[in-house]
Design an enzyme around this catalytic site. Structure first.
Site, PDB file in Angstrom:
ATOM      1  N   HIS A  55       0.817  -1.204   0.000  1.00 45.87           N
ATOM      2  CA  HIS A  55       0.000   0.000   0.000  1.00 45.87           C
ATOM      3  C   HIS A  55       0.857   1.263   0.000  1.00 45.87           C
ATOM      4  O   HIS A  55       0.500   2.261  -0.634  1.00 45.87           O
ATOM      5  CB  HIS A  55      -0.912  -0.007   1.223  1.00 45.87           C
ATOM      6  CG  HIS A  55      -1.895   1.119   1.259  1.00 45.87           C
ATOM      7  ND1 HIS A  55      -3.011   1.160   0.459  1.00 45.87           N
ATOM      8  CD2 HIS A  55      -1.925   2.266   2.002  1.00 45.87           C
ATOM      9  CE1 HIS A  55      -3.696   2.265   0.715  1.00 45.87           C
ATOM     10  NE2 HIS A  55      -3.058   2.956   1.637  1.00 45.87           N
ATOM     11  N   HIS A 104      -9.931   2.904   0.169  1.00 41.33           N
ATOM     12  CA  HIS A 104     -10.039   2.427   1.548  1.00 41.33           C
ATOM     13  C   HIS A 104     -10.917   1.176   1.528  1.00 41.33           C
ATOM     14  O   HIS A 104     -11.938   1.101   2.200  1.00 41.33           O
ATOM     15  CB  HIS A 104     -10.610   3.508   2.467  1.00 41.33           C
ATOM     16  CG  HIS A 104      -9.818   3.687   3.722  1.00 41.33           C
ATOM     17  ND1 HIS A 104     -10.376   3.774   4.971  1.00 41.33           N
ATOM     18  CD2 HIS A 104      -8.473   3.765   3.926  1.00 41.33           C
ATOM     19  CE1 HIS A 104      -9.423   3.923   5.885  1.00 41.33           C
ATOM     20  NE2 HIS A 104      -8.267   3.923   5.268  1.00 41.33           N
TER      21      HIS A 104
END
Length: 749
Positions: A55, A104
């Protein structure tokens, strides 16, 4: 005598550390040892593990993302590009706009409300960190099957989280999408975007320069609610059965964020800040290492000075925590007192936690012990780079050979009518007002277009009418059939949506959502999509200013459809000349711009009527898209059209239905020569739009299209209270409205 933990690490090379539990591979851990020349301390291991996560480090995607820097179109508007918190473009009159889209996804599946809420909070802080005032948010969403019980758990929570956080911040939600597909069942996509406005001279960057300058942590206290948060959750194949994942979801406080926004902007206005970084994924590990590595020296930080909500947190947990509403500023010593005064005024906790040094090391202390001593660049920028194997999937040819054009078609007008009703009532084509009505779309009073318009539009200068528009699009079904073309279709649709509202497309941000990079099939999809997007942006002249890569979007072996979401930002000189989508004036003429072909691969019709996915997606002609955009913008500016709506998901009949219902006026349509009614209504050929033209402007408009070489056909007139396809069927607006607007409330209300 004070123990130096770093020195102790050098003297105890054989101590076992939990590198695997923190997400590092064995070779990555060995690389950390090689960089340091010793084993890491626990705190250093924590920092490398979160900063080298997929990420944060983009370790599987970097080799492909380089194309965005290599294939850069000539564009004078770009002020800040890839590598900062968000891209910045010049929109004229001394104004700059910053915008970005991020994901998200996994946190929002684990805890829908907080996962989505903190996604909004995080993207807004990226905008603040560039020096801008946030002015709007958007929310591209992908959910599982609309009928599935778990979708009824996830979607309402996600919508409530987005609305709750954004509404409390006082930011209008002006755009986005909601798509349902079974491929997202165990892995919904919650992407969040934000736009901010500033003057050119107010741009700020994430760097810590000037030895002796102070590092100030301000905002919320640090807690245990976000330890490992997005950085860990988003960096492995998802398994929602692991209880260890649940505490990782951050908890948001929008009222604290609102104070943080005002506090930060006041500090900017008084020129108190040298460099700034929000604390998002990887928390303090990210903020300190990125500020230090982007600056001209090193940094010394004392974790004892970090305000905590939980006094039992270990230094490793403090460094990994992703607690929300926190930022880090670099401030000259003589300005610290004033900076702290402003924080106190806004009731924002602020503490000097360190200073910039004249060395080249990031040193962190805890209880007098040195627990971190690293080159910050090795943490923030020199993570692993993987050239993952990739290959065209063995099933791709068979999928493309399963031609959707061969599916059974309606035999007569009555069957056409039935299929139109079924299409406009399907969850993906149905009205999304059940979602959008939960968002405040008009707070601040500058929203001039919002959902369900083709693009959201915000006025940024009340005197001149200067405004910006944004649209987000992405079709995972098209990308599954052909990821190169699918990515370009997402770009083209978003570009077209902005132009349809009268704004000139300037630049893009993207959120690239894919499955596991360890699967060669997925990596081929990713590589092709990036190549398609880079080539497309080069041809359209819209540079990529930044974005996000979200990998490991799969549960077990089942990956989502490749889903590149593209946000296009455009500028309009005067929002009073915008073009809405509603047909409102009876007697106006309806024109179809562009060419209609038999293209049904990945179409809404094939999905809704036949449950089918196969064949090839529509062809892309970016030169035609550019021409169409120029015509739409010119016609809007010069008052030649009163309404415009792009043709995409669902084809012409979907676009006409939406425009008629929006304006409360019907339409009489005539099938043009050379087209059958079915293709006319349901084709999803790209590069098309439908416009309503005042009769007084017909000649001027058609002459412009003819002179520029854009195919244009008159297909009907705004009239009555029904959609009447002459010779085929009539559908009263009341019946269409009931079908179109009843679906989502029936499923989720």
């Amino acid at each position: 005598m004070t123990l130096d933990t770093v020195k102790h690490a050098s003297e105890t090379p054989d101590v076992k550390l939990p590198w695997a539990e923190l997400g590092l591979k064995e070779d990555e851990y060995e690389r950390v040892r090689e960089i340091l020349g010793r084993r890491p301390t626990g705190a250093e291991l924590a920092m490398y593990s979160v900063m080298w996560s997929e990420h944060c480090s983009y370790k599987s995607s970097k080799v492909h993302l380089r194309q965005f820097g290599e294939k850069v179109p000539e564009n004078d508007a770009m002020l800040v590009g890839i590598g900062e918190n968000a891209g910045v473009v010049d929109v004229g009159q001394g104004y700059a706009v910053t915008f970005k889209v991020e994901s998200h996804n996994h946190p929002s599946y684990v805890e829908p409300y907080q996962g989505a809420a903190t996604g909004v909070g995080g993207i807004v802080r990226d905008i603040i960190a560039m020096g801008a005032r946030p002015v709007a948010v958007v929310d591209p969403l992908r959910m599982g099957d609309a009928q599935h019980p778990d979708t009824k758990r996830v979607l309402p929570g996600v919508v409530a989280g987005i609305g709750g956080y954004g509404n409390c911040l006082g930011l209008p939600n002006i755009g986005g999408e909601l798509v349902f597909d079974a491929c997202y069942q165990g892995n919904p996509l919650v992407n969040a975007g934000a736009i901010g406005v500033m003057r050119h001279e107010d741009i700020h960057l994430a760097k810590a320069s000037g030895p002796g300058n102070k590092v100030i942590l301000y905002g919320a206290r640090t807690g245990g609610d976000g330890i490992g948060g997005a950085s860990i959750l988003a960096s492995e194949t998802f398994d929602d059965t692991k209880p260890s994942k649940r505490p990782a979801v951050q908890v948001g406080d929008p009222f604290q964020e609102k104070l943080l926004i005002e506090c930060t902007l006041e500090a900017f206005a008084e020129k108190l800040v040298v460099g700034i970084q929000d604390l998002g994924a990887a928390g303090l590990s990210c903020a300190t290492s990125e500020l230090a590595s982007n600056g001209s020296g090193g940094m010394r930080v004392d974790l004892d000075d970090v305000p905590l909500r939980d006094s039992t947190l270990t230094p490793e947990e403090i460094l990994m925590s992703e607690s929300q509403e926190r930022m880090c500023a670099v401030v000259e010593p003589e300005k610290v007192e004033r900076f702290l005064e402003i924080c106190e005024k806004w009731d924002v906790i602020a503490t000097v936690v360190g200073e910039v040094t004249d060395g080249d090391r990031l040193e962190i202390f805890w209880h007098g012990e040195k627990i971190v001593d690293v080159d910050p660049r090795t943490v923030a920028h020199d993570g692993p780079v993987y050239e993952r194997p990739y290959a065209r999937p063995s099933w791709q040819d068979a999928l493309q050979a399963d031609d959707a054009n061969k599916l059974a078609r309606p035999a007569n007008g009555e069957e056409l009518r039935e299929q139109v009703l079924k299409l406009v009532a399907a969850p993906n084509q149905a009205a999304k007002s059940w979602v959008t009505d939960q968002y405040d779309r008009f707070v601040q009073g500058n929203t001039v277009l919002a959902q369900t318009e083709d693009s959201g539009m915000i006025r940024i200068n009340e005197e001149t009418g200067l405004g910006v528009a944004i649209a987000t699009d992405g079709n995972g079904r098209f990308a599954k059939l052909d990821p190169y073309t699918g990515a370009q279709l997402a770009l083209a649709e978003s570009y077209r949506n902005v132009a349809a509202s009268g704004a000139k497309p300037l630049a893009i941000s993207d959120c690239l959502n894919f499955g596991s990079p360890e699967d060669p099939d997925v990596m081929w999809q990713f590589a092709e999509a990036v190549r398609g997007l880079a080539d497309g942006c080069l041809e359209l002249g819209t540079p990529v200013t930044g974005g996000n890569v979200s990998l490991y979007n799969q549960t077990g072996e089942a990956a989502i459809h490749p889903t590149p979401v593209v946000a296009v930002l455009g500028v309009i000189d005067d929002v009073a000349r915008r073009t809405p989508m509603a047909f409102e004036e009876e007697g106006q003429l309806l024109y179809l711009l562009g060419e209609t072909r038999e293209e049904f691969g990945g179409s809404a019709w094939s999905q809704v009527i036949h449950g089918h996915l196969g064949g090839l997606p529509p062809k892309v002609d970016l030169a035609r898209e550019k021409l169409l955009a120029e015509i739409l913008i010119s016609a809007s500016r010069d008052g030649m059209i009163d309404a415009a709506h792009d043709l995409s998901d669902g084809g012409l009949v979907q676009a006409v239905t939406e425009s008629c219902l929006r304006g409360g006026k019907g339409a009489r349509l005539v099938v043009p020569d050379g087209l059958d009614a079915f293709t006319f209504l349901f084709s999803e050929s790209a590069g098309r739009a439908v416009v309503s033209v005042p009769r007084s402007e017909e000649l001027r408009f058609t002459d412009m299209c003819g002179a520029r070489g854009l195919p244009v056909r008159r297909i009907g007139v705004v009239d009555g209270d029904a959609v009447d396809v002459q010779g085929e069927f009539t559908l009263p607006l009341s019946e269409l409205r009931e079908a179109h607007e009843g679906t989502l409330p029936g499923l989720f209300a």
